[in-house]
Design an enzyme around this catalytic site. Structure first.
Site, PDB file in Angstrom:
ATOM      1  N   HIS A 102      24.385 -37.098   4.824  1.00  0.00           N
ATOM      2  CA  HIS A 102      24.552 -36.167   4.385  1.00  0.00           C
ATOM      3  C   HIS A 102      26.259 -35.909   4.782  1.00  0.00           C
ATOM      4  CE1 HIS A 102      24.794 -32.403   2.786  1.00  0.00           C
ATOM      5  NE2 HIS A 102      23.660 -32.357   2.016  1.00  0.00           N
ATOM      6  N   ASP A 147      19.112 -35.352  12.098  1.00  0.00           N
ATOM      7  CA  ASP A 147      18.918 -34.607  10.893  1.00  0.00           C
ATOM      8  C   ASP A 147      17.333 -34.925   9.984  1.00  0.00           C
ATOM      9  OD1 ASP A 147      19.253 -33.630   8.226  1.00  0.00           O
ATOM     10  OD2 ASP A 147      21.257 -34.561   7.765  1.00  0.00           O
ATOM     11  N   GLN A 177      15.432 -33.508   5.295  1.00  0.00           N
ATOM     12  CA  GLN A 177      14.741 -34.079   4.626  1.00  0.00           C
ATOM     13  C   GLN A 177      13.007 -34.794   5.551  1.00  0.00           C
ATOM     14  OE1 GLN A 177      15.372 -33.848   1.534  1.00  0.00           O
ATOM     15  NE2 GLN A 177      16.920 -33.715   1.589  1.00  0.00           N
ATOM     16  N   LYS A 236      14.577 -26.131   2.505  1.00  0.00           N
ATOM     17  CA  LYS A 236      13.819 -27.192   2.343  1.00  0.00           C
ATOM     18  C   LYS A 236      12.276 -27.455   2.110  1.00  0.00           C
ATOM     19  CE  LYS A 236      18.073 -29.614   2.502  1.00  0.00           C
ATOM     20  NZ  LYS A 236      18.413 -29.948   1.072  1.00  0.00           N
ATOM     21  N   CYS A 295      25.680 -35.559  -1.768  1.00  0.00           N
ATOM     22  CA  CYS A 295      26.206 -34.890  -0.991  1.00  0.00           C
ATOM     23  C   CYS A 295      26.842 -36.164  -0.030  1.00  0.00           C
ATOM     24  CB  CYS A 295      26.006 -33.478  -0.158  1.00  0.00           C
ATOM     25  SG  CYS A 295      26.323 -32.568  -1.163  1.00  0.00           S
TER      26      CYS A 295
HETATM   27  N1  PMP Z   1      21.276 -33.565   5.178  1.00  0.00           N
HETATM   28  C1  PMP Z   1      20.583 -33.492   4.555  1.00  0.00           C
HETATM   29  C2  PMP Z   1      19.248 -35.234   4.663  1.00  0.00           C
HETATM   30  C3  PMP Z   1      20.270 -32.868   4.129  1.00  0.00           C
HETATM   31  O1  PMP Z   1      19.434 -33.171   2.577  1.00  0.00           O
HETATM   32  C4  PMP Z   1      21.232 -31.302   3.372  1.00  0.00           C
HETATM   33  C5  PMP Z   1      20.699 -30.732   1.953  1.00  0.00           C
HETATM   34  N2  PMP Z   1      21.101 -31.686   1.052  1.00  0.00           N
HETATM   35  C6  PMP Z   1      21.575 -31.409   4.166  1.00  0.00           C
HETATM   36  C7  PMP Z   1      21.450 -32.064   5.459  1.00  0.00           C
HETATM   37  C8  PMP Z   1      22.253 -30.442   4.149  1.00  0.00           C
HETATM   38  O2  PMP Z   1      21.305 -29.132   4.654  1.00  0.00           O
HETATM   39  P1  PMP Z   1      21.843 -27.005   4.286  1.00  0.00           P
HETATM   40  O3  PMP Z   1      22.379 -27.650   2.855  1.00  0.00           O
HETATM   41  O4  PMP Z   1      20.221 -26.510   4.078  1.00  0.00           O
HETATM   42  O5  PMP Z   1      22.936 -26.614   5.356  1.00  0.00           O
END
Ligand code: PMP
Length: 411
Positions: free
Chosen positions: A121, A198, A201, A224, A364
């Site tokens: 991401h 990270d 998920q 999440k 993203c």
């Molecule tokens: N890493 C991953 C794998 C994600 O799916 C996301 C959210 N889509 C993020 C980072 C970023 O999370 P946040 O926008 O809550 O900071």
């Protein structure tokens, strides 16, 4: 708590959207909140809202106790050794940026190598890219296997004596791939590299134990995992965090402030400058209680069943390309796909008219889109409240969309 009736715990899921019962399949973007979490926020603001840590009055003490109790819940949830290792942040993005500025930016030097993958991401890519530029470190990518997984041989080959830091997603928010973090951590530690995970998920979909993973940092977001927005967590090993400088200076994080120098509070507060995210943390604590009442094993099994069912049904649709691993052990409840002649945005817009919420775009993950050789994809992502019936709605919606857009093409 019975998973068959779980939707009734989520007020938002009982509504109709565009004349159809809502089918919410955008859980990788954010999850819905059970009423208990909403009630927790309301109770906080209605009865004990106060600035924690400073106030000696009753409400201040109550808010402080609730905030620190939430930290204790997070500690137990991920099996950290102590609460000193649990830093509240705004979310995964803030947590990863904290590591980039306070660890990578401080302790790596010119020529050191940072390893990531192309499935990250943007939040787990740009912070390292920018930190590397600043210090003259080298950002390298572990090649992905054709099915969107990470082969450990590729990890080994990508590592050199200069590899000092690795950051990998636990579960891909596009491919659904569950990455072999335990093994990557072992390889990295042999090399003397620090590993950041990270877990945006993963933590809310299966049991994550930081002592078992042995990772050095782990980042995730409350929203999440059925918690509120604006709260997240950075776990870090105490012996590493102790050496890292704060990145935000101000109230709450200080021990002593002089005219020309200051000292910081101990962990974890030295990283929590300013009025803390009290409501968010307390709401996250309630979400953790809810998750634990159901059980992470139950959630994982449920999502695996849903993903298998969806993969089977989707595979039968002509002209569909499904990305990511086929092996159910290697994937979570995120399914990304494209349909020939139907742009993912058109598909998502069409499904929305049927009350079905999916996501379309690059999620993203622009470098991953490049790797897949597409500009965008459609994504359906499941959570504990989804059912096989939701997936049947999705499949029927896709079939209708196909007819609609193919007819449009035929004109
Ligand atoms: N890493 C991953 C794998 C994600 O799916 C996301 C959210 N889509 C993020 C980072 C970023 O999370 P946040 O926008 O809550 O900071």
């Amino acid at each position: 708590m019975n998973l068959n009736e779980i939707k009734t715990y989520f007020p938002i899921l009982t509504q109709s959207v565009n004349g159809h019962p809502l089918v919410y399949l955008d859980n990788a973007a954010t999850s819905q909140k059970p009423k208990v979490v909403i009630d927790t926020l309301e109770a906080y603001y209605q009865t004990y809202n106060a600035n924690p840590h400073r106030g000696v009055h009753t409400l201040g003490v109550k808010a402080t106790d609730a905030y620190e109790a939430a930290r204790e819940k997070v500690k137990t949830f991920i099996n950290a050794k102590e609460t000193a290792e649990i830093i509240f942040t705004r979310g995964t993005t803030s947590s990863l940026n904290l590591v980039a500025q306070s660890y990578v930016g401080q302790f790596l030097k010119e020529g050191d190598e940072i390893l990531i993958t192309q499935m990250e991401h943007h939040s787990n890519l740009i912070p390292w890219q920018q930190a590397a530029k600043k210090i003259g470190a080298i950002l390298k990518y572990i090649p992905l296997s054709p099915n969107g997984t990470i082969d450990l041989d590729n990890v080994k080959e990508s590592m050199t004596a200069n590899t000092k830091f690795i950051s990998i997603t636990h579960v891909s928010n596009v491919l659904g791939t569950i990455n072999p973090i335990n093994e990557i951590v072992k390889l990295a530690h042999k090399q003397g590299a620090v590993v950041c995970v990270d877990a945006a998920q993963s933590v809310s979909h299966f049991k994550v134990d930081v002592q078992d993973l042995a990772c050095d940092f782990l980042a995730f977001s409350g929203h999440k995992m059925m918690g509120p927005t604006g709260i997240g967590v950075l776990y870090g090993k105490k012996q590493i965090l102790e050496h890292m400088p704060p990145i935000e200076y101000g109230g709450e994080m200080i021990d002593f402030v002089g005219l020309y120098d200051s000292t910081w509070k101990e962990l974890p507060w030295k990283f929590e400058g300013g009025t803390p995210i009290v409501a968010g943390a307390i709401g996250l604590g309630t979400a953790i209680d809810f998750l634990e009442q159901i059980g992470l094993e139950t959630i994982r099994l449920h999502e695996k069943k849903l993903a298998n069912f969806a993969l089977e049904q989707l595979s039968a649709i002509k002209g569909i390309s499904i990305y990511g691993p086929k092996n159910p052990e290697q994937r979570g409840g995120v399914i990304t796909f494209n349909i020939d002649n139907v742009h993912p945005h058109d598909l998502a817009t069409f499904l929305d008219q049927e009350g079905i919420a999916i996501r379309a775009g690059h999620h993203c993950c622009q470098p991953l889109m490049k790797w897949l050789n597409v500009s965008a994809t459609a994504r359906a992502s499941f959570y504990l409240y989804n059912t096989e019936e939701d997936i049947e709605f999705l499949i029927n919606g896709i079939k209708k969309a196909k007819v609609y857009f193919e007819d449009a093409f035929a004109i």
